[in-house]
Design an enzyme around this catalytic site. Structure first.
Site, PDB file in Angstrom:
ATOM      1  N   ASP A  47       1.116  -1.364   0.105  1.00  0.00           N
ATOM      2  CA  ASP A  47      -0.168   0.005   0.389  1.00  0.00           C
ATOM      3  C   ASP A  47       0.544   1.116  -0.032  1.00  0.00           C
ATOM      4  O   ASP A  47       1.863   1.592   0.629  1.00  0.00           O
ATOM      5  CB  ASP A  47      -1.035   0.545   1.468  1.00  0.00           C
ATOM      6  CG  ASP A  47      -1.888   1.071   1.311  1.00  0.00           C
ATOM      7  OD1 ASP A  47      -3.053   1.216   2.733  1.00  0.00           O
ATOM      8  OD2 ASP A  47      -1.694   2.406   0.335  1.00  0.00           O
ATOM      9  N   HIS A  48       0.666   1.895  -0.465  1.00  0.00           N
ATOM     10  CA  HIS A  48       1.842   3.099  -1.130  1.00  0.00           C
ATOM     11  C   HIS A  48       1.547   4.212  -0.545  1.00  0.00           C
ATOM     12  O   HIS A  48       2.651   5.307  -0.079  1.00  0.00           O
ATOM     13  CB  HIS A  48       2.388   3.670  -2.578  1.00  0.00           C
ATOM     14  CG  HIS A  48       3.111   4.685  -2.903  1.00  0.00           C
ATOM     15  ND1 HIS A  48       3.765   4.952  -1.745  1.00  0.00           N
ATOM     16  CD2 HIS A  48       3.759   3.867  -4.072  1.00  0.00           C
ATOM     17  CE1 HIS A  48       4.844   4.966  -3.431  1.00  0.00           C
ATOM     18  NE2 HIS A  48       5.137   5.279  -4.296  1.00  0.00           N
TER      19      HIS A  48
END
Lengths: 467, 433
Positions: free
Chosen positions: B405-406
């Site tokens: 998850d950036h």
């Protein structure tokens, strides 16, 4: 002047007529405007505008008398009634000239005379009793307005018994004044003359003053004005006026009991009647409604093809902004503009420039309940608002009425300083069909009186912060 | 000024389409509601109806044109009273998508009886339904579907009187599902975009059996749709050699009295958990207020079961020995397949491992299991040629793909984790420390 055929002819240059004429011209229609007296009509010359000029003088005079409250000194505070009236007339003249300029700019052809329908799309224009031209058009808009109503025994004479016409240009302030009728016109003149020293009594036939307003607001305003020394007799009828050289004796009746009151002058402000006579309505086949106004549909069309009516002549409420709005609807419909909608009269705000001011839009609390709504009511007093305190105007109330089920803003009612400038906020909200949620989410600037509008909405849902 | 006819959006997601056919030609008179063209999208051909009446002045996009962008100007309609000269100087450039598509001020002849124009709530501007807040609220209270109503307010806006009229007429009722859907707005958002079993497209398809969605299927659909839609995923891929690991595994499993059987996957669980404790910035969850950095690694392991998949969790996996891990994983997987897991055994987890190696998959990308911050996809171990010290050699290699998850893990952080993980796998003795 040889060309007498127009796309649209408007009869009457009040706030309905001149606005309609300008809009018609803007839409590319060849437009004529027929007016016998003043560009701008009663509103601009003998109504809304000149009274506001008079009341501005009254307001400043009142401030000067109380300058010490603000740490200021003003000695020998006095007034010159002639100058006050002169200013008021000057304001009207300036604006009437402005209307003339706008009409010219938009290439509206103005005819100076009385317009009279002849039927078959024709209209005669009279000046000094003589017809000087006959115009024709497939679209004739009657915007002839209204005039003061009079009752038998209470007829104005222009000397001791005035209408707004005389009251606007007084030579002196009467020592004592009886105002018959507590609608906007009556209340505003009562305030003006009271401020400049008249002993003012207002008589109202119904049980509350400004009877179209919410009862709570009306009672609030009455109390505030009584505190300043004005007298009100509600539920009271004026039976007769006996004129003598030294004044007028009025016989008043309340609940079967009569009393007399002697005053210098009387102002009758018991409403208006439409100007439907001698304008050829019969010849054109235009029908009236049961109240004597010209009957129209949602787009201001009368019972006769090609004849329209807007403003006071076409029914209540007799307000300038209603006339202007009808003018736009009527003309755009004629021009075939898309997206024209009938006027929703529940969205027309009303303003009264007494001290404190009163303004409202939509249903009163009672009217809402009578219509079967279960309501949520919010109230916020000026006393809880920083700007009101800073202005030295802590007297007032903002009241909002919501439908409990849907959150619809049914009505908004205000009394207090500058509320006539605030009411359009609720007007926009109502027109866009906002709910309480949208109003709560709106950011109101601080510090302003408008914050009370927010707080009143919050209060309706038990969320007010400052009270 | 002529009315602009724009390329309509026939579905919320449509960005462009093919102008398959013009049903009118220049000079034709059209009424509101007439079919003027056919538009082809990747899924269907649909008819375009005229919103306004008038005469087709100019066709600007030829029949058969492919890839016409939504809101592109495709034709000009002359209003009553306009002739072709009105086309000159008419803006033929495509307007900004939000520009008003028609001039409302254009006057017609004053004595012409203007026909009422039925205004549709959504016109050239796309599928947005214009409605007042009050109309929306009453519609929701009464279970009305705004899409089924037409508006009479300014520019076709749906206002209270339209709702009142629909209620009086008993029209516009939403399908019974709508009021329930109110309770779970996120579910609505994802379900609204799901194709209905009643969609006419299925009539064109071969016969089928309809398998009702199980609760597990619904949960998978909902959570993974949300994840794929809302989480900005990115992937990091690395090849790791597992020859040493295989050797160690063989040695451990062949010890006398071994009451365990350690799989390659157990090694990977151990290695991943240890790597996460060494790079704790990858053992995280993103929330609107803060990034939550977990103080323990709870490793979820994706297990395929009848009708779906489930992710049993090995709590505090980093601190457990390989034998414990192996036994726990074996037990959890068996009970998962039997549907005997307790909720706390499959709910939670700070990170997930998904292994499709046994199916021979070389590498793949997984969708993050929210609210976790990452998931590791494990491919098949296979012998591949590798270059070592300038010479070609053979090694057993597994391709690992990390999806993160950036919002809470950046590229360099993910790479640091991958580096740690690769080191642990390729030097598995370190796992024993």
């Amino acid at each position: 002047m040889s060309d007498t055929n127009f796309d649209v002819i408007v009869v009457g240059a009040g706030p309905g007529g001149y606005v309609g004429a300008i809009r018609a011209a803007q839409l590319g229609l060849k437009t004529a405007l027929v007016e016998a007296k003043h560009l701008g009509g009663i509103c601009l010359n003998w109504g809304c505008i000149p009274t506001k000029a008079l009341l501005r003088s009254a307001e400043i005079y009142e401030h000067m008398k109380h300058a010490a409250n603000f740490g200021l000194g003003a000695k020998d505070v006095s007034f010159d009634l002639a100058k006050i009236v002169e200013r008021s007339r000057g304001v009207s003249k300036q604006l009437s000239g402005g209307v003339g300029h706008l009409l010219k700019k938009n290439k509206v052809q103005v005819f100076d005379g009385y317009g009279k329908l002849l039927g078959g799309g024709k209209l005669s224009v009279e000046k000094d009793g003589k017809v000087f031209t006959t115009l024709s058009s497939k679209n004739i808009i009657m915007a002839t307005g209204a005039r003061a109503k009079s009752f038998p025994g209470l007829e104005p004479d222009g000397k001791q018994v005035w209408t707004y016409m005389e009251a606007l240009v007084p030579n002196e302030v009467p020592k004592s004044l009886l105002v018959i009728g507590s609608g906007a016109i009556g209340i505003e003149f009562a305030n003006f003359f009271h401020t400049f020293g008249a002993d003012v009594t207002v008589v109202e036939a119904l049980d509350s003053i400004m009877p179209v307003e919410d009862a709570e607001i009306s009672a609030f305003a009455k109390k505030a004005m009584e505190k300043r020394g004005m007298k009100f007799k509600t539920g009271t009828l004026v039976k007769k006026l006996d004129k003598a050289a030294d004044g007028v004796t009025a016989t008043l009746e309340k609940g079967g009991k009569t009393e007399t009151i002697k005053v210098d002058k009387v102002i009758t402000a018991v409403g208006v009647v439409p100007n439907v006579e001698n304008i050829g309505l019969e010849a054109a086949g235009v029908k009236l409604d049961e109240r004597g106004f010209v009957a129209i549909d949602g787009y201001c069309k009368t019972s006769a093809d090609g004849v329209y009516a807007i403003g006071d002549v076409a029914g209540a409420p007799c307000l300038a902004h209603k006339a202007s709005h009808e003018a736009i609807i009527c003309v755009e419909k004629i021009a075939g503009v898309k997206d024209v909608h009938p006027l929703d009269k529940s969205l027309i705000p009303g303003c009264t420039y007494c001290e404190p001011q009163v303004a409202s839009v939509g249903l009163t609390e009672k009217a809402a309940k009578d219509k079967g709504y279960k309501v949520k009511v919010g109230r916020f007093p000026f006393m809880g608002n920083g700007k009101a305190i800073a202005l030295g105007a802590p007297e007032g109330l903002v009241k909002t009425v919501f439908d409990e089920k849907t959150g619809e803003l049914l009505g908004a009612h205000m009394v207090g300083a500058e509320v006539t400038e605030l009411i359009q906020g609720f007007g926009v909200a109502k027109t866009l069909e906002t709910t309480e949620a949208d109003l709560m989410h709106t950011v109101f600037p601080h510090p302003t009186l408008s914050e009370m509008m927010h707080e009143s909405v919050l209060d309706a849902y038990g969320k007010a912060i400052h009270f | 000024m002529p009315i602009q006819i724009l390329m309509p959006a026939l579905s919320p997601t449509m960005e462009e389409g093919n102008l398959a056919k013009w049903c009118v030609k220049e000079g034709d008179t059209v009424e509101s509601g007439d079919v003027i063209a056919e538009i082809e999208t990747d899924k269907a051909t649909m008819e375009v109806e005229a919103v306004d009446e008038g005469v087709i002045g100019k066709i600007l996009v030829a029949e058969g044109t492919q890839g016409v962008k939504v809101n592109e100007l495709i034709a000009l309609l002359l209003e009553d009273g306009e002739d072709e000269s009105a086309l000159e100087g008419a803006d033929t450039a495509a307007p900004a998508p939000s520009a008003p598509a028609q001039a409302t001020d254009a006057p017609a002849k004053p004595d012409a009886a203007p026909a009422p124009t039925p205004a549709a709530p959504s016109t050239e501007k796309g599928d947005r339904i214009f409605s007042s807040p009050l109309a929306r609220r009453i519609a929701a209270q009464e279970g009305l579907d705004l899409k089924a109503l037409s508006g009479t307010g300014p520019r076709g806006r749906i206002v209270k009187r339209d709702i009142d009229a629909a209620l009086a007429a008993g029209t516009g009722k939403a399908t019974p599902a709508a009021p329930e859907a109110k309770a779970a707005p996120t579910a609505v958002a994802s379900e609204n975009k799901t194709i209905s079993v009643d969609d006419p497209i299925f009539k064109l398809l071969p016969d089928y059996d309809a398998i009702p969605n199980s609760n597990m299927r619904k949960t998978i659909a909902k959570r993974l749709t949300e994840s794929a839609r809302d989480i900005p995923h990115f992937n990091l891929q690395v090849d790791v050699e597992i020859d040493k690991l295989m050797a160690l595994r063989k040695e451990l499993n062949s010890r006398d009295g071994a009451d365990y059987k350690i799989s390659v996957n157990d090694f990977l669980v151990k290695a991943t958990s240890l790597a996460l404790t060494r790079v704790p910035d990858c053992n995280v969850a993103f929330t609107d207020g803060a990034i939550l950095k977990f103080k323990r690694v709870d490793m979820a392991i994706a297990v395929a079961v009848e009708g779906g998949l489930i992710t049993p969790i090995i709590k505090d996996a980093a601190s457990k020995g390989l034998a414990t891990l192996a036994n726990e994983a074996k037990d959890l997987a068996a009970r998962a397949r039997d549907g005997k897991l307790a909720p706390e055994e499959y709910q939670g987890g700070t990170f997930t491992i998904s292994n499709l190696g046994m199916f021979g998959i070389k590498s793949f990308n997984s969708i993050i299991n929210p609210p976790q911050g990452g998931i590791l996809s494990v491919g098949a171990g296979e012998q591949r040629p590798v270059v070592k010290g300038g010479a070609l050699a053979v090694a057993t290699v597994v391709t690992l793909t990390l999806a993160v998850d950036h919002r809470c893990i950046d590229g360099s952080t993910g790479a640091a984790f991958i580096k740690e993980l690769k080191a642990l796998i390729e030097d598995p003795i370190a796992l024993m420390l």
